[in-house]
Design a protein around this motif. Structure first.
Motif, PDB file in Angstrom:
ATOM      1  N   ARG A 159     -61.796 -48.864 -57.218  1.00 57.70           N
ATOM      2  CA  ARG A 159     -63.220 -49.025 -57.561  1.00 57.70           C
ATOM      3  C   ARG A 159     -63.703 -47.860 -58.424  1.00 57.70           C
ATOM      4  N   GLY A 160     -64.801 -48.095 -59.119  1.00 59.31           N
ATOM      5  CA  GLY A 160     -65.403 -47.037 -59.929  1.00 59.31           C
ATOM      6  C   GLY A 160     -64.671 -46.760 -61.228  1.00 59.31           C
ATOM      7  N   GLN A 161     -63.813 -47.714 -61.657  1.00 55.74           N
ATOM      8  CA  GLN A 161     -63.058 -47.511 -62.908  1.00 55.74           C
ATOM      9  C   GLN A 161     -63.382 -48.595 -63.924  1.00 55.74           C
ATOM     10  N   GLY A 162     -64.423 -49.355 -63.651  1.00 51.05           N
ATOM     11  CA  GLY A 162     -64.853 -50.362 -64.626  1.00 51.05           C
ATOM     12  C   GLY A 162     -64.251 -51.740 -64.443  1.00 51.05           C
ATOM     13  N   LEU A 163     -63.377 -51.921 -63.435  1.00 52.32           N
ATOM     14  CA  LEU A 163     -62.734 -53.238 -63.274  1.00 52.32           C
ATOM     15  C   LEU A 163     -63.756 -54.310 -62.888  1.00 52.32           C
ATOM     16  N   GLY A 164     -64.686 -53.939 -61.984  1.00 48.53           N
ATOM     17  CA  GLY A 164     -65.719 -54.889 -61.567  1.00 48.53           C
ATOM     18  C   GLY A 164     -66.545 -55.333 -62.770  1.00 48.53           C
ATOM     19  N   SER A 165     -66.911 -54.380 -63.606  1.00 51.42           N
ATOM     20  CA  SER A 165     -67.720 -54.695 -64.799  1.00 51.42           C
ATOM     21  C   SER A 165     -66.958 -55.609 -65.751  1.00 51.42           C
ATOM     22  N   GLU A 166     -65.662 -55.319 -65.917  1.00 46.54           N
ATOM     23  CA  GLU A 166     -64.836 -56.125 -66.829  1.00 46.54           C
ATOM     24  C   GLU A 166     -64.759 -57.575 -66.329  1.00 46.54           C
ATOM     25  N   SER A 186     -65.095 -58.885 -56.422  1.00 48.30           N
ATOM     26  CA  SER A 186     -64.585 -57.812 -55.565  1.00 48.30           C
ATOM     27  C   SER A 186     -63.410 -57.126 -56.245  1.00 48.30           C
ATOM     28  N   VAL A 187     -63.328 -55.816 -56.007  1.00 52.73           N
ATOM     29  CA  VAL A 187     -62.292 -54.983 -56.619  1.00 52.73           C
ATOM     30  C   VAL A 187     -61.543 -54.281 -55.490  1.00 52.73           C
ATOM     31  N   HIS A 188     -60.233 -54.115 -55.635  1.00 55.74           N
ATOM     32  CA  HIS A 188     -59.434 -53.434 -54.611  1.00 55.74           C
ATOM     33  C   HIS A 188     -60.077 -52.083 -54.279  1.00 55.74           C
ATOM     34  N   SER A 234     -76.443 -63.822 -56.736  1.00 58.44           N
ATOM     35  CA  SER A 234     -75.328 -63.117 -56.112  1.00 58.44           C
ATOM     36  C   SER A 234     -75.831 -62.524 -54.802  1.00 58.44           C
ATOM     37  N   TYR A 235     -74.967 -61.871 -54.077  1.00 65.42           N
ATOM     38  CA  TYR A 235     -75.379 -61.292 -52.802  1.00 65.42           C
ATOM     39  C   TYR A 235     -74.560 -60.055 -52.493  1.00 65.42           C
ATOM     40  N   CYS A 236     -75.097 -59.207 -51.626  1.00 67.33           N
ATOM     41  CA  CYS A 236     -74.339 -58.069 -51.106  1.00 67.33           C
ATOM     42  C   CYS A 236     -74.524 -58.046 -49.597  1.00 67.33           C
ATOM     43  N   PRO A 242     -72.429 -49.068 -53.089  1.00 64.28           N
ATOM     44  CA  PRO A 242     -71.742 -49.467 -54.325  1.00 64.28           C
ATOM     45  C   PRO A 242     -72.115 -50.860 -54.846  1.00 64.28           C
ATOM     46  N   ASP A 243     -72.195 -51.846 -53.952  1.00 61.55           N
ATOM     47  CA  ASP A 243     -72.505 -53.200 -54.439  1.00 61.55           C
ATOM     48  C   ASP A 243     -73.947 -53.295 -54.938  1.00 61.55           C
ATOM     49  N   VAL A 244     -74.853 -52.549 -54.271  1.00 65.00           N
ATOM     50  CA  VAL A 244     -76.260 -52.522 -54.707  1.00 65.00           C
ATOM     51  C   VAL A 244     -76.334 -51.892 -56.104  1.00 65.00           C
ATOM     52  N   ALA A 245     -75.649 -50.748 -56.245  1.00 68.69           N
ATOM     53  CA  ALA A 245     -75.653 -50.044 -57.542  1.00 68.69           C
ATOM     54  C   ALA A 245     -75.036 -50.921 -58.627  1.00 68.69           C
ATOM     55  N   PHE A 246     -73.963 -51.611 -58.266  1.00 71.44           N
ATOM     56  CA  PHE A 246     -73.249 -52.462 -59.229  1.00 71.44           C
ATOM     57  C   PHE A 246     -74.149 -53.601 -59.720  1.00 71.44           C
ATOM     58  N   LEU A 247     -74.788 -54.285 -58.776  1.00 67.30           N
ATOM     59  CA  LEU A 247     -75.623 -55.428 -59.159  1.00 67.30           C
ATOM     60  C   LEU A 247     -76.836 -54.968 -59.965  1.00 67.30           C
ATOM     61  N   SER A 248     -77.497 -53.854 -59.552  1.00 68.74           N
ATOM     62  CA  SER A 248     -78.657 -53.392 -60.337  1.00 68.74           C
ATOM     63  C   SER A 248     -78.230 -52.959 -61.731  1.00 68.74           C
ATOM     64  N   HIS A 249     -77.104 -52.245 -61.784  1.00 65.84           N
ATOM     65  CA  HIS A 249     -76.588 -51.753 -63.068  1.00 65.84           C
ATOM     66  C   HIS A 249     -76.329 -52.911 -64.037  1.00 65.84           C
ATOM     67  N   HIS A 250     -75.958 -54.068 -63.480  1.00 68.24           N
ATOM     68  CA  HIS A 250     -75.638 -55.219 -64.327  1.00 68.24           C
ATOM     69  C   HIS A 250     -76.792 -56.197 -64.498  1.00 68.24           C
ATOM     70  N   GLY A 251     -78.014 -55.738 -64.239  1.00 66.79           N
ATOM     71  CA  GLY A 251     -79.188 -56.546 -64.593  1.00 66.79           C
ATOM     72  C   GLY A 251     -79.592 -57.590 -63.569  1.00 66.79           C
TER      73      GLY A 251
HETATM   74  C1  LIG Z   1     -69.204 -54.002 -56.229  1.00 66.55           C
HETATM   75  C2  LIG Z   1     -67.787 -53.832 -56.803  1.00 66.55           C
HETATM   76  C3  LIG Z   1     -67.289 -55.199 -57.253  1.00 66.55           C
HETATM   77  C4  LIG Z   1     -67.867 -52.871 -58.008  1.00 66.55           C
HETATM   78  O1  LIG Z   1     -66.588 -52.825 -58.645  1.00 66.55           O
HETATM   79  P1  LIG Z   1     -66.139 -51.518 -59.491  1.00 66.55           P
HETATM   80  O2  LIG Z   1     -64.924 -51.865 -60.233  1.00 66.55           O
HETATM   81  O3  LIG Z   1     -66.099 -50.357 -58.567  1.00 66.55           O
HETATM   82  O4  LIG Z   1     -67.405 -51.374 -60.447  1.00 66.55           O
HETATM   83  P2  LIG Z   1     -67.437 -50.602 -61.864  1.00 66.55           P
HETATM   84  O5  LIG Z   1     -66.483 -49.472 -61.840  1.00 66.55           O
HETATM   85  O6  LIG Z   1     -67.290 -51.610 -62.931  1.00 66.55           O
HETATM   86  O7  LIG Z   1     -68.920 -50.034 -61.806  1.00 66.55           O
HETATM   87  C5  LIG Z   1     -69.922 -50.432 -62.688  1.00 66.55           C
HETATM   88  C6  LIG Z   1     -71.220 -49.814 -62.323  1.00 66.55           C
HETATM   89  O8  LIG Z   1     -71.595 -50.171 -61.001  1.00 66.55           O
HETATM   90  C7  LIG Z   1     -72.226 -49.061 -60.362  1.00 66.55           C
HETATM   91  N1  LIG Z   1     -71.402 -48.620 -59.216  1.00 66.55           N
HETATM   92  C8  LIG Z   1     -70.262 -49.182 -58.796  1.00 66.55           C
HETATM   93  N2  LIG Z   1     -69.799 -48.512 -57.714  1.00 66.55           N
HETATM   94  C9  LIG Z   1     -70.664 -47.522 -57.459  1.00 66.55           C
HETATM   95  C10 LIG Z   1     -70.730 -46.495 -56.479  1.00 66.55           C
HETATM   96  N3  LIG Z   1     -69.782 -46.347 -55.538  1.00 66.55           N
HETATM   97  N4  LIG Z   1     -71.777 -45.647 -56.506  1.00 66.55           N
HETATM   98  C11 LIG Z   1     -72.708 -45.767 -57.441  1.00 66.55           C
HETATM   99  N5  LIG Z   1     -72.684 -46.703 -58.415  1.00 66.55           N
HETATM  100  C12 LIG Z   1     -71.673 -47.575 -58.415  1.00 66.55           C
HETATM  101  C13 LIG Z   1     -72.353 -47.976 -61.364  1.00 66.55           C
HETATM  102  O9  LIG Z   1     -73.592 -48.123 -61.960  1.00 66.55           O
HETATM  103  C14 LIG Z   1     -71.226 -48.291 -62.331  1.00 66.55           C
HETATM  104  O10 LIG Z   1     -71.532 -47.903 -63.625  1.00 66.55           O
HETATM  105  P3  LIG Z   1     -71.035 -46.476 -64.215  1.00 66.55           P
HETATM  106  O11 LIG Z   1     -69.540 -46.555 -64.214  1.00 66.55           O
HETATM  107  O12 LIG Z   1     -71.656 -46.464 -65.559  1.00 66.55           O
HETATM  108  O13 LIG Z   1     -71.540 -45.450 -63.274  1.00 66.55           O
HETATM  109  C15 LIG Z   1     -66.847 -53.177 -55.749  1.00 66.55           C
HETATM  110  O14 LIG Z   1     -67.489 -52.058 -55.186  1.00 66.55           O
HETATM  111  C16 LIG Z   1     -66.447 -54.113 -54.645  1.00 66.55           C
HETATM  112  O15 LIG Z   1     -65.450 -54.812 -54.746  1.00 66.55           O
HETATM  113  N6  LIG Z   1     -67.227 -54.151 -53.535  1.00 66.55           N
HETATM  114  C17 LIG Z   1     -66.977 -55.122 -52.455  1.00 66.55           C
HETATM  115  C18 LIG Z   1     -67.351 -56.514 -52.898  1.00 66.55           C
HETATM  116  C19 LIG Z   1     -68.863 -56.625 -53.146  1.00 66.55           C
HETATM  117  O16 LIG Z   1     -69.641 -56.017 -52.449  1.00 66.55           O
HETATM  118  N7  LIG Z   1     -69.290 -57.456 -54.102  1.00 66.55           N
HETATM  119  C20 LIG Z   1     -70.714 -57.672 -54.349  1.00 66.55           C
HETATM  120  C21 LIG Z   1     -71.026 -57.584 -55.800  1.00 66.55           C
HETATM  121  S1  LIG Z   1     -70.849 -59.149 -56.639  1.00 66.55           S
END
Ligand SMILES: CC(C)(COP(=O)(O)OP(=O)(O)OC[C@H]1O[C@@H](n2cnc3c(N)ncnc32)[C@H](O)[C@@H]1OP(=O)(O)O)[C@@H](O)C(=O)NCCC(=O)NCCS
Length: 352
Positions: free
Chosen positions: A99-106, A93-95, A125-127, A157-166
């Motif tokens: 969000r959307g700045q790559g912290l989750g990916s890092e 989880s990211v503050h 994992s789960y959303c 966002p969480d769906v996009a994040f998980l799919s984006h990461h395989g």
């Molecule tokens: C899911 C979560 C951890 C993502 O963290 P984040 O720092 O925003 O993610 P990133 O910036 O690293 O995003 C990486 C990729 O995820 C996808 N993504 C993340 N947020 C997105 C959004 N709002 N809309 C579309 N795609 C999104 C994109 O594909 C993005 O890649 P890109 O930058 O090349 O477009 C954050 O939204 C969060 O804390 N959510 C609540 C907790 C949660 O649901 N966790 C479940 C996942 S384990």
């Protein structure tokens, strides 16, 4: 981002207590942003236990990401220690403002590297998506679960994040909630010949340890799509005792209903609540063993347990989770007054 990795047991209690309030506050911010409601706020006792110790059967590892000293991201992995040694259930989880700045990916990359080095190459994992969030985007693109039942909104966002990461979207669960007052009005199910139901609150009685161990083990094989999410777990009386001890330490009180045919375990269901949040109950495992299905035991167990919870505790509402293809269980829950609260996607990834 500066990332600290804390496997449970690697720090002293004093060190953990120093960061505990900060970690709990951060998790509260994350939950408030999720729309799941305050019932889902983190409990300090539980977070402390996750940071501090394992019970010999399961353990947690926590990652804390900081920028300028403040926590901006956290990750948690849940690991079983006696079976499924290549598996880890991860969540990050990211503050909300960062969000959307790559912290989750890092953070996820760091977690994956560390888990892979420990041999944990199968990730789940789960959303969690509140009903209102999903209903607000019914026309947007949806991603279908590989189970063939149910979908989630792709733009979430969480769906996009998980799919984006395989991660592959394997299964959808319905989280639903019911009032114990509704269960109190239901009539008990008449049991077929030979079946009995026992209920109790608190640790498993000594003479039921074997039956409960057997049922926990069956939970890992006799549920829909169980084979997708891990191998058979190994349970014995000692593991049940350890779980009960951990629950006691966590101030978790569990109400259990056990179905028996003679002395053989046919099924069980558990509802937990915590003494610092006494009005909220959490449905734990429910199982009717394959050989005993078709006798109405699922409904009988659930109703008996919910009524016991309503009579012997302050619990007012109970949350439960079910796979959407588990239509028999959903039908039982509908009868017991459950209404949809959120949708939960279960995901899986195999690390190279
Ligand atoms: C899911 C979560 C951890 C993502 O963290 P984040 O720092 O925003 O993610 P990133 O910036 O690293 O995003 C990486 C990729 O995820 C996808 N993504 C993340 N947020 C997105 C959004 N709002 N809309 C579309 N795609 C999104 C994109 O594909 C993005 O890649 P890109 O930058 O090349 O477009 C954050 O939204 C969060 O804390 N959510 C609540 C907790 C949660 O649901 N966790 C479940 C996942 S384990």
């Amino acid at each position: 981002m500066e990332i600290t990795h804390i496997p449970a047991g690697s720090r002293s209690a004093a060190d953990i207590d120093e960061v505990l309030a900060e970690v709990v506050d951060f998790a509260t911010i994350i939950n408030r942003a999720s729309g799941l409601g305050t019932d889902f706020d983190p409990r300090s006792d539980e977070v402390r236990q996750e940071l501090l110790s394992d019970d010999g059967y399961v353990t947690h590892q926590t990652w804390i990401g900081r920028l300028g000293g403040a926590i901006v991201a956290t990750g948690i992995a849940y690991l079983t220690l006696r079976d499924n040694l290549d598996l880890a259930d991860v969540w990050c989880s990211v503050h909300p403002e960062l969000r959307g700045q790559g912290l989750g990916s890092e953070l996820l990359a760091e977690m994956e590297a560390s888990l892979a080095a420990q041999g944990r190459t199968q990730l789940t994992s789960y959303c969690e998506i509140p009903t209102a969030t999903r209903d607000a985007d019914l026309r947007g693109a949806h991603l279908a679960a590989e189970s063939g039942a149910g979908s989630v909104t792709a733009a979430q966002p969480d769906v996009a994040f998980l799919s984006h990461h395989g991660f592959a979207f394997k299964q959808l669960e319905r989280c639903s909630v019911a009032k114990t007052a509704t269960a109190a009005k239901l009539s008990r199910v008449d049991l077929n010949a030979g079946y009995t139901i026992e209920t109790w609150t608190g640790p498993t009685p000594e003479h039921r340890l074997e039956q409960i161990a057997f049922l926990h083990q069956k939970m890992s094989t006799d549920t829909p799509d169980a084979e997708e999410l891990g191998e058979e777990e190994s349970w014995d009386a000692a593991r049940v005792r350890a779980l009960d001890a951990k629950r006691e330490e966590n101030r978790e009180l569990v109400a259990t209903a056990l179905a028996l045919k003679g002395e053989s375990a046919a099924g069980f269901t558990e509802v937990a609540h915590f003494d610092d949040r006494p009005r909220v109950g959490w449905q734990g495992s429910t199982l009717v063993v394959r050989d005993h299905r078709g006798h109405g035991l699922g409904a009988a167990l659930k109703i008996a347990n919910q009524q016991a919870v309503g009579e012997s505790t302050q619990v007012e509402r109970i949350y439960t989770w079910n796979a959407v293809e588990n239509s028999w269980m959903l039908a039982i829950n509908d009868r017991a007054g459950f209404a949809t609260w959120a949708w939960v996607g279960l995901w899986k990834k195999r690390l190279a």
